[in-house]
Design a protein around this motif. Structure first.
Motif, PDB file in Angstrom:
ATOM      1  N   ILE A  39     -28.797  -5.796  -5.023  1.00 18.59           N
ATOM      2  CA  ILE A  39     -28.347  -5.495  -6.385  1.00 18.59           C
ATOM      3  C   ILE A  39     -29.588  -5.119  -7.193  1.00 18.59           C
ATOM      4  O   ILE A  39     -30.539  -5.891  -7.296  1.00 18.59           O
ATOM      5  N   ALA A  73     -30.956  -4.015 -10.904  1.00 18.18           N
ATOM      6  CA  ALA A  73     -30.531  -4.042 -12.302  1.00 18.18           C
ATOM      7  C   ALA A  73     -31.743  -4.161 -13.216  1.00 18.18           C
ATOM      8  O   ALA A  73     -32.874  -4.374 -12.767  1.00 18.18           O
ATOM      9  N   ALA A 112     -28.048  -6.248 -17.857  1.00 21.33           N
ATOM     10  CA  ALA A 112     -27.302  -6.191 -16.596  1.00 21.33           C
ATOM     11  C   ALA A 112     -27.832  -7.198 -15.588  1.00 21.33           C
ATOM     12  O   ALA A 112     -27.086  -7.638 -14.695  1.00 21.33           O
ATOM     13  N   ALA A 138     -25.390  -9.725 -13.680  1.00 24.88           N
ATOM     14  CA  ALA A 138     -25.380  -9.849 -12.217  1.00 24.88           C
ATOM     15  C   ALA A 138     -25.548 -11.301 -11.795  1.00 24.88           C
ATOM     16  O   ALA A 138     -24.890 -11.764 -10.845  1.00 24.88           O
ATOM     17  N   TYR A 153     -26.909  -1.349 -11.073  1.00 29.00           N
ATOM     18  CA  TYR A 153     -26.152  -1.872 -12.200  1.00 29.00           C
ATOM     19  C   TYR A 153     -26.925  -1.552 -13.482  1.00 29.00           C
ATOM     20  O   TYR A 153     -28.030  -2.045 -13.694  1.00 29.00           O
ATOM     21  N   GLN A 154     -26.336  -0.701 -14.316  1.00 32.41           N
ATOM     22  CA  GLN A 154     -27.001  -0.356 -15.577  1.00 32.41           C
ATOM     23  C   GLN A 154     -26.009  -0.450 -16.723  1.00 32.41           C
ATOM     24  O   GLN A 154     -24.803  -0.302 -16.544  1.00 32.41           O
ATOM     25  N   GLU A 155     -26.528  -0.661 -17.925  1.00 32.05           N
ATOM     26  CA  GLU A 155     -25.666  -0.707 -19.111  1.00 32.05           C
ATOM     27  C   GLU A 155     -25.385   0.678 -19.660  1.00 32.05           C
ATOM     28  O   GLU A 155     -24.353   0.919 -20.281  1.00 32.05           O
ATOM     29  N   ARG A 167     -23.041   2.990  -7.745  1.00 35.51           N
ATOM     30  CA  ARG A 167     -23.563   2.875  -9.102  1.00 35.51           C
ATOM     31  C   ARG A 167     -22.484   2.272  -9.997  1.00 35.51           C
ATOM     32  O   ARG A 167     -21.307   2.642  -9.901  1.00 35.51           O
ATOM     33  N   VAL A 168     -22.906   1.372 -10.875  1.00 38.00           N
ATOM     34  CA  VAL A 168     -21.988   0.792 -11.856  1.00 38.00           C
ATOM     35  C   VAL A 168     -22.648   0.904 -13.223  1.00 38.00           C
ATOM     36  O   VAL A 168     -23.777   0.437 -13.421  1.00 38.00           O
ATOM     37  N   PRO A 220     -19.956  -2.132 -18.509  1.00 37.30           N
ATOM     38  CA  PRO A 220     -19.599  -2.236 -17.087  1.00 37.30           C
ATOM     39  C   PRO A 220     -19.371  -3.664 -16.601  1.00 37.30           C
ATOM     40  O   PRO A 220     -19.020  -3.855 -15.434  1.00 37.30           O
ATOM     41  N   LYS A 221     -19.570  -4.622 -17.475  1.00 26.24           N
ATOM     42  CA  LYS A 221     -19.521  -6.025 -17.031  1.00 26.24           C
ATOM     43  C   LYS A 221     -18.193  -6.378 -16.364  1.00 26.24           C
ATOM     44  O   LYS A 221     -18.161  -7.118 -15.367  1.00 26.24           O
ATOM     45  N   PHE A 232     -18.060  -4.732 -12.538  1.00 26.81           N
ATOM     46  CA  PHE A 232     -19.096  -4.912 -11.527  1.00 26.81           C
ATOM     47  C   PHE A 232     -18.619  -5.731 -10.331  1.00 26.81           C
ATOM     48  O   PHE A 232     -18.851  -5.366  -9.168  1.00 26.81           O
TER      49      PHE A 232
END
Length: 658
Positions: A542, A544, A548, A552, A593-595, A624-625, A644-645, A648
């Motif tokens: 993961i 991030a 994020a 995670a 994982y990005q905001e 990608r999220v 995206p929370k 995920f």
């Protein structure tokens, strides 16, 4: 044209003649070379030489001048070797930009000349920063910055004048009103009778000057300089002149009425001054001929040197190595003594300790002085460091960023606080075109940190909640830091301030007062470009950063059966690709994982890198999220849907089952 010699000696008058004649003779040579196809582009200053020469000759050699395209007289008056100028124009190595930029788009600390970029306005703010540094040093020095009448319509012009006036900076704002912005006449550019009148709105002294009369220029600047040494202040100068050639040679002058050309031809600054000197028996025909012969010989010999110089050979390593100023990380280890503090406190402690450590560090931003900033990070700083180092700015992000560059040029470190990261858009141009490219273009550092309070989760809507790091990770020459924990925030901000390269430092607002950590009480540093492995596992990697990372961690705490490497990037540029590849090669799966909204975000680049470098190790596609591809909304339900929370965990579980 009436010349007033005042108390100038014959030697000074002749020296001014030499100075104004030299750029004219160079230009005449350039026009021949243009026709022969030996020079690719030329911005002529014929008819305007008196301004560049008169201003520069009146200043001290160690006072900065910021010229534009048509100010060859600035460079020759500072006695730059002609072969170096010719090499610059031909893109040769003996020039000032290693062939990376053309004509007068360069600076040189040796001759205290700071050249422009094609976006004209920012250099006015740069002059503000240079002058601010002079004022802080109390050295009595003056800064002169040139612009054209067309540039007075740009926002940067008004921002720079406002800042200079409010801060009482010793800047000479030189407007060369030469009649046309490329082909647009002045009556289609502004409605005031005189551009000098704009000074009234800024409470600024202003003057209208005959820009073709070198003695009027020289005497006025000399007198103003003397008064500014004891009474620092900005002054707006409108020099009335005319552009006798096209915007550049290819554009020609067909759009100019012939009668206007004829009217100004009789006001030629070189010929009129020559006739004055001859009439007063200061210049003889014999001396004039001798002088012209010497200058032409110097031109020919310098051209021969430049022509004999080989063409630049492309070097991949040199090109990439010059994007950033070389900087060696020197670790400052933390103490054993720690205290549990919030993210916001870590930022504040870093700024305070850095101000104590670097006497040349200045912080600028809206409401950061007595008020302490929108998030109270600089609360109490004015009492400790004074308003000369903790400076409230007007609401003009572009000129403030440019001023930070000027501070850096003149020996200071600068921090600019964006009240919210969203507002950086109005300072975007100087960040991506000035700060980012200066070292690559002419090896000048940009010792500037731009602090960026960012991020959602606070229901602040489209203009206070963006996380816009992808605007800058794309731009070579910038470093981008985005910590998730107080310990990292303090150490990385300290190092960002140490680093002489421009750094965008992102601080997530929701983390400011929600995340606590044991943080060393003393000053310490952490290296940029090193990720942190927060958890170790074998099933998935993961990747991030920012908030994020915490999202995670919440997911992994909830799903304790998932065996994952959790990599907190901490720095996005430079990116720790070694840590990324090492983890992905071990686990065989990667989720980023990005905001930020998904398309065009840094997750896309990381995904591409993994596919290119780790493809044979992958057991599943890289995932990608990120947030929705829409602006970030205001109300809670819409914001939760955007972020995206909530998506995920589903994507992570699907990746593990692939």
């Amino acid at each position: 044209m009436k010349f007033e010699r005042a108390n100038l000696t014959d030697d000074v008058l002749l020296d001014l003649y030499k100075k104004i004649l030299k750029p004219r003779l160079i230009e005449e040579k350039m026009l021949i070379l243009i026709r022969q196809g030996k020079v690719s582009k030329w911005f002529s200053g014929i008819g305007q030489e008196a301004i560049a020469v008169g201003v520069t000759a009146a200043l001290d050699q160690d006072e900065y001048v910021l010229p534009m395209h048509r100010n060859l007289g600035v460079f020759t008056s500072r006695n730059i070797p002609l072969h170096r100028l010719f090499s610059q124009w031909q893109g040769k190595a003996s020039g000032f930009t290693k062939g990376r930029d053309r004509s007068f788009h360069f600076g040189t600390q040796q001759y205290k000349i700071i050249g422009m970029i094609s976006h004209l306005g920012p250099q006015l703010g740069v002059a503000d920063g240079i002058a601010l540094a002079n004022k802080l040093k109390k050295n009595g020095k003056v800064t002169a910055v040139f612009t054209g009448e067309g540039s007075t319509s740009e926002g940067d012009f008004h921002e720079a004048l406002n800042i200079a006036s409010v801060w009482e900076l010793p800047v000479l704002f030189v407007i060369e009103n030469n009649g046309y912005g490329l082909s647009t006449p002045t009556n289609e550019q502004y409605r005031c009778e005189n551009l000098a009148d704009k000074g009234i709105g800024y409470g600024m002294e202003s003057h209208i000057v005959d820009g073709n009369n070198i003695l009027e220029v020289y005497n006025l600047i000399s007198n103003l300089k003397k008064s500014m040494e004891t009474k620092p202040r900005p002054i707006l100068l409108e020099f009335k002149t005319f552009r006798m050639r096209g915007h550049e040679e290819a554009s020609g002058t067909k759009y100019v009425p012939q009668e206007l050309m004829d009217e100004w031809a009789v006001k030629d600054p070189v010929e009129n001054y020559r006739q004055f000197l001859k009439a007063d028996k200061i210049l003889t025909e014999e001396f004039d001929d001798k002088l012209r012969t010497e200058i032409k010989k110097e031109i020919d010999e310098s051209l021969a040197i430049a022509n004999a110089e080989p063409e630049i050979q492309a070097s991949l390593s040199e090109e990439l190595n010059d994007v950033y100023k070389p900087f060696e990380y020197k670790e400052v280890t933390p103490s054993q003594e720690k205290e549990k503090i919030r993210f916001v406190d870590a930022i504040s402690n870093s700024l305070r300790e850095s101000l104590e450590r670097h006497n040349n560090l200045v912080i600028m931003g809206q409401d950061i002085a007595e008020y302490g900033g929108a998030f109270k990070i600089t609360d109490g700083f004015v009492a400790q460091f004074g308003k000369q180092r903790v400076i409230n700015t007007p609401i003009c992000e572009s000129a403030v960023v440019s001023a930070a560059m000027g501070l850096s040029i003149n020996g200071h470190k600068a921090i600019v606080e964006m009240q919210f990261a969203d507002f950086v858009s109005t300072g975007f141009n100087p960040i991506v075109n000035l700060l980012a490219k200066s070292h690559y273009r002419w090896l000048e550092k940009a010792d500037v940190v731009v602090r960026m309070p960012c991020g959602g989760g606070t229901q602040a809507g489209p203009f206070h909640s963006q996380t816009n790091e992808a605007w800058f990770t794309k731009t070579p020459g910038l470093k981008v830091v985005y910590p998730a924990f107080p310990y990292d925030a303090k150490g990385l901000l300290n190092e960002s301030i140490n680093d002489p390269n421009p750094v965008l430092f992102f601080e997530h607002k929701q983390l400011y007062r929600s995340i606590y950590q044991e943080v060393p009480t003393n000053y310490y540093t952490l290296p940029l470009g090193k990720a942190a492995l927060l958890k170790e596992g074998n099933d998935v990697t993961i990747i991030a950063f920012g908030a994020a990372v915490h999202w995670a961690l919440e997911t992994l705490d909830k799903k304790s059966s998932i065996s994952a490497d959790l990599l907190d990037l901490r720095t996005l540029q430079p990116l720790d690709t070694e840590a990324i590849y090492k983890s992905v090669k071990k686990t065989g799966r990667a989720i980023i994982y990005q905001e930020d909204s998904l398309f065009g975000g840094i997750a896309s680049d990381i995904s591409a890198l993994i596919m290119e470098e780790c493809f044979k190790y992958l057991d599943a596609p890289v995932k990608r999220v990120g947030s929705l591809d829409s602006p970030i909304p205001f109300t809670k339900a819409l914001e939760e849907q955007y972020l995206p929370k909530g998506r995920f965990e589903k994507e992570l579980l699907a990746l593990l089952k692939y």
